[in-house]
Design a protein around this motif. Structure first.
Motif, PDB file in Angstrom:
ATOM      1  N   LEU A 177     -47.199 -68.135 -20.561  1.00 53.25           N
ATOM      2  CA  LEU A 177     -48.615 -68.401 -20.348  1.00 53.25           C
ATOM      3  C   LEU A 177     -48.737 -69.637 -19.470  1.00 53.25           C
ATOM      4  CD1 LEU A 177     -51.136 -66.990 -21.546  1.00 53.25           C
ATOM      5  CD2 LEU A 177     -51.223 -68.777 -23.242  1.00 53.25           C
ATOM      6  N   THR A 178     -49.478 -69.536 -18.381  1.00 55.27           N
ATOM      7  CA  THR A 178     -49.641 -70.689 -17.497  1.00 55.27           C
ATOM      8  C   THR A 178     -50.670 -71.649 -18.086  1.00 55.27           C
ATOM      9  OG1 THR A 178     -51.431 -69.704 -16.215  1.00 55.27           O
ATOM     10  CG2 THR A 178     -49.166 -69.249 -15.476  1.00 55.27           C
ATOM     11  N   VAL A 179     -50.717 -72.833 -17.559  1.00 53.88           N
ATOM     12  CA  VAL A 179     -51.673 -73.831 -18.033  1.00 53.88           C
ATOM     13  C   VAL A 179     -53.098 -73.331 -17.805  1.00 53.88           C
ATOM     14  CG1 VAL A 179     -52.527 -76.176 -17.688  1.00 53.88           C
ATOM     15  CG2 VAL A 179     -50.067 -75.746 -17.693  1.00 53.88           C
ATOM     16  N   ALA A 180     -53.347 -72.726 -16.650  1.00 56.76           N
ATOM     17  CA  ALA A 180     -54.682 -72.206 -16.353  1.00 56.76           C
ATOM     18  C   ALA A 180     -55.075 -71.101 -17.335  1.00 56.76           C
ATOM     19  CB  ALA A 180     -54.728 -71.678 -14.919  1.00 56.76           C
ATOM     20  N   GLN A 181     -54.138 -70.213 -17.649  1.00 56.52           N
ATOM     21  CA  GLN A 181     -54.422 -69.145 -18.602  1.00 56.52           C
ATOM     22  C   GLN A 181     -54.681 -69.711 -19.999  1.00 56.52           C
ATOM     23  OE1 GLN A 181     -50.822 -66.944 -17.816  1.00 56.52           O
ATOM     24  NE2 GLN A 181     -51.977 -65.247 -16.907  1.00 56.52           N
ATOM     25  N   ASP A 182     -53.895 -70.710 -20.387  1.00 50.84           N
ATOM     26  CA  ASP A 182     -54.092 -71.356 -21.686  1.00 50.84           C
ATOM     27  C   ASP A 182     -55.465 -72.009 -21.743  1.00 50.84           C
ATOM     28  OD1 ASP A 182     -53.034 -72.292 -24.305  1.00 50.84           O
ATOM     29  OD2 ASP A 182     -53.314 -74.265 -23.372  1.00 50.84           O
ATOM     30  N   PHE A 183     -55.863 -72.668 -20.670  1.00 58.36           N
ATOM     31  CA  PHE A 183     -57.182 -73.311 -20.614  1.00 58.36           C
ATOM     32  C   PHE A 183     -58.280 -72.265 -20.764  1.00 58.36           C
ATOM     33  CE2 PHE A 183     -60.891 -74.711 -18.164  1.00 58.36           C
ATOM     34  CZ  PHE A 183     -61.194 -75.880 -18.854  1.00 58.36           C
ATOM     35  N   GLU A 184     -58.155 -71.135 -20.053  1.00 59.12           N
ATOM     36  CA  GLU A 184     -59.149 -70.063 -20.141  1.00 59.12           C
ATOM     37  C   GLU A 184     -59.195 -69.459 -21.549  1.00 59.12           C
ATOM     38  OE1 GLU A 184     -61.559 -68.970 -18.052  1.00 59.12           O
ATOM     39  OE2 GLU A 184     -60.979 -70.734 -16.887  1.00 59.12           O
ATOM     40  N   LEU A 185     -58.032 -69.291 -22.171  1.00 60.01           N
ATOM     41  CA  LEU A 185     -57.972 -68.757 -23.533  1.00 60.01           C
ATOM     42  C   LEU A 185     -58.701 -69.687 -24.496  1.00 60.01           C
ATOM     43  CD1 LEU A 185     -56.991 -66.810 -25.726  1.00 60.01           C
ATOM     44  CD2 LEU A 185     -54.812 -68.031 -25.724  1.00 60.01           C
ATOM     45  N   ARG A 186     -58.427 -70.961 -24.401  1.00 58.16           N
ATOM     46  CA  ARG A 186     -59.095 -71.927 -25.282  1.00 58.16           C
ATOM     47  C   ARG A 186     -60.605 -71.931 -25.051  1.00 58.16           C
ATOM     48  NH1 ARG A 186     -55.342 -75.461 -27.710  1.00 58.16           N
ATOM     49  NH2 ARG A 186     -53.245 -75.118 -26.912  1.00 58.16           N
ATOM     50  N   LYS A 187     -61.012 -71.841 -23.806  1.00 64.48           N
ATOM     51  CA  LYS A 187     -62.437 -71.809 -23.469  1.00 64.48           C
ATOM     52  C   LYS A 187     -63.097 -70.560 -24.042  1.00 64.48           C
ATOM     53  CE  LYS A 187     -64.574 -71.378 -19.188  1.00 64.48           C
ATOM     54  NZ  LYS A 187     -64.639 -71.639 -17.760  1.00 64.48           N
ATOM     55  N   THR A 188     -62.413 -69.425 -23.951  1.00 62.23           N
ATOM     56  CA  THR A 188     -62.922 -68.166 -24.491  1.00 62.23           C
ATOM     57  C   THR A 188     -63.089 -68.246 -26.006  1.00 62.23           C
ATOM     58  OG1 THR A 188     -61.862 -66.932 -22.718  1.00 62.23           O
ATOM     59  CG2 THR A 188     -62.452 -65.693 -24.680  1.00 62.23           C
ATOM     60  N   VAL A 189     -62.101 -68.808 -26.684  1.00 59.73           N
ATOM     61  CA  VAL A 189     -62.158 -68.923 -28.148  1.00 59.73           C
ATOM     62  C   VAL A 189     -63.281 -69.877 -28.561  1.00 59.73           C
ATOM     63  CG1 VAL A 189     -60.897 -69.723 -30.186  1.00 59.73           C
ATOM     64  CG2 VAL A 189     -59.751 -68.291 -28.500  1.00 59.73           C
ATOM     65  N   ARG A 190     -63.423 -70.996 -27.855  1.00 59.22           N
ATOM     66  CA  ARG A 190     -64.512 -71.941 -28.164  1.00 59.22           C
ATOM     67  C   ARG A 190     -65.873 -71.289 -27.972  1.00 59.22           C
ATOM     68  NH1 ARG A 190     -61.269 -75.834 -25.725  1.00 59.22           N
ATOM     69  NH2 ARG A 190     -62.331 -75.541 -23.737  1.00 59.22           N
ATOM     70  N   ALA A 191     -66.018 -70.490 -26.920  1.00 61.37           N
ATOM     71  CA  ALA A 191     -67.289 -69.809 -26.660  1.00 61.37           C
ATOM     72  C   ALA A 191     -67.637 -68.834 -27.787  1.00 61.37           C
ATOM     73  CB  ALA A 191     -67.227 -69.071 -25.329  1.00 61.37           C
ATOM     74  N   ALA A 192     -66.627 -68.294 -28.451  1.00 60.99           N
ATOM     75  CA  ALA A 192     -66.848 -67.366 -29.567  1.00 60.99           C
ATOM     76  C   ALA A 192     -67.042 -68.110 -30.897  1.00 60.99           C
ATOM     77  CB  ALA A 192     -65.686 -66.401 -29.689  1.00 60.99           C
ATOM     78  N   GLY A 193     -67.035 -69.437 -30.859  1.00 52.72           N
ATOM     79  CA  GLY A 193     -67.254 -70.219 -32.075  1.00 52.72           C
ATOM     80  C   GLY A 193     -65.994 -70.510 -32.860  1.00 52.72           C
ATOM     81  N   GLY A 194     -64.841 -70.401 -32.224  1.00 53.69           N
ATOM     82  CA  GLY A 194     -63.579 -70.618 -32.932  1.00 53.69           C
ATOM     83  C   GLY A 194     -62.786 -71.776 -32.356  1.00 53.69           C
ATOM     84  N   ARG A 195     -61.611 -71.958 -32.901  1.00 54.42           N
ATOM     85  CA  ARG A 195     -60.661 -72.973 -32.428  1.00 54.42           C
ATOM     86  C   ARG A 195     -59.335 -72.273 -32.195  1.00 54.42           C
ATOM     87  NH1 ARG A 195     -61.087 -78.670 -34.226  1.00 54.42           N
ATOM     88  NH2 ARG A 195     -59.504 -78.678 -32.614  1.00 54.42           N
TER      89      ARG A 195
END
Length: 181
Positions: free
Chosen positions: A33-51
């Motif tokens: 997983l690249t840093v950019a992909q990890d950042f996008e994954l974290r952003k997606t999870v936060r948008a859904a109300g998670g961590r």
């Protein structure tokens, strides 16, 4: 890099605090997983109300003791991460499933919803379910529909009477002349 015992204890306490209020979690694994992909994954999870956290398996097992997601974090093998929430588990599953479609480097291991462990297929099925908001709106529609129909029927009597009287007036039925018999 090895963690000192004090650092491990600190990380366990921090993760324990985060997991205490969680009612659902989705555990996954990732490769390359690249840093950019990890950042996008974290952003997606936060948008859904998670961590989202990358886990050390043994620390996660210790930190989850006593939480509702304890069973999911025991006995993990390999590289693991967890996305968790105390909110809507469907929203989290949908967000992750959408992200995974575009990024094959992440795969689901298992999930847990309200203390029940679910497998990969059930995680995917959870992602296709309607969310809480959608279910509530459908329920309110179903509750409201009979009352709305009743109001329409009750109002129809007065409306129909007005239409009949209007037609009679237009056809001069109330002109005052009576037909002789």
């Amino acid at each position: 890099m090895a963690l000192s015992k004090a650092k491990k204890t600190e990380k366990i306490e921090q993760l324990t605090k985060e997991l205490e209020g969680s009612t659902s979690a989705i555990v996954g694994t990732f490769a390359k997983l690249t840093v950019a992909q990890d950042f996008e994954l974290r952003k997606t999870v936060r948008a859904a109300g998670g961590r989202y956290r990358v886990l050390k398996n043994k620390l996660a097992a210790r930190a989850s003791k006593g939480s509702q997601i304890e069973e999911a974090l025991q006995g993990l093998k390999g590289v693991s991460s967890v996305a968790y929430t105390s909110g809507d588990p469907v929203a989290l599953a949908k967000a992750l499933a959408t992200w995974v479609e575009e990024n094959a480097q992440f795969t689901f291991k298992l999930g847990i919803v309200d203390g029940k462990v679910i497998n990969v297929d059930e995680v995917k099925a959870l992602a296709t379910m309607p969310g809480k908001e959608e279910i509530f709106s459908k329920l309110l529609f179903l509750i409201n529909a009979p009352a709305q129909r009743l109001a329409t029927v009750v109002n129809a009597t007065g409306r129909d009477l007005a239409v009949v009287i209007n037609q009679a007036v237009e056809q001069n039925k109330f002109s005052g002349e009576q037909a002789s018999a």
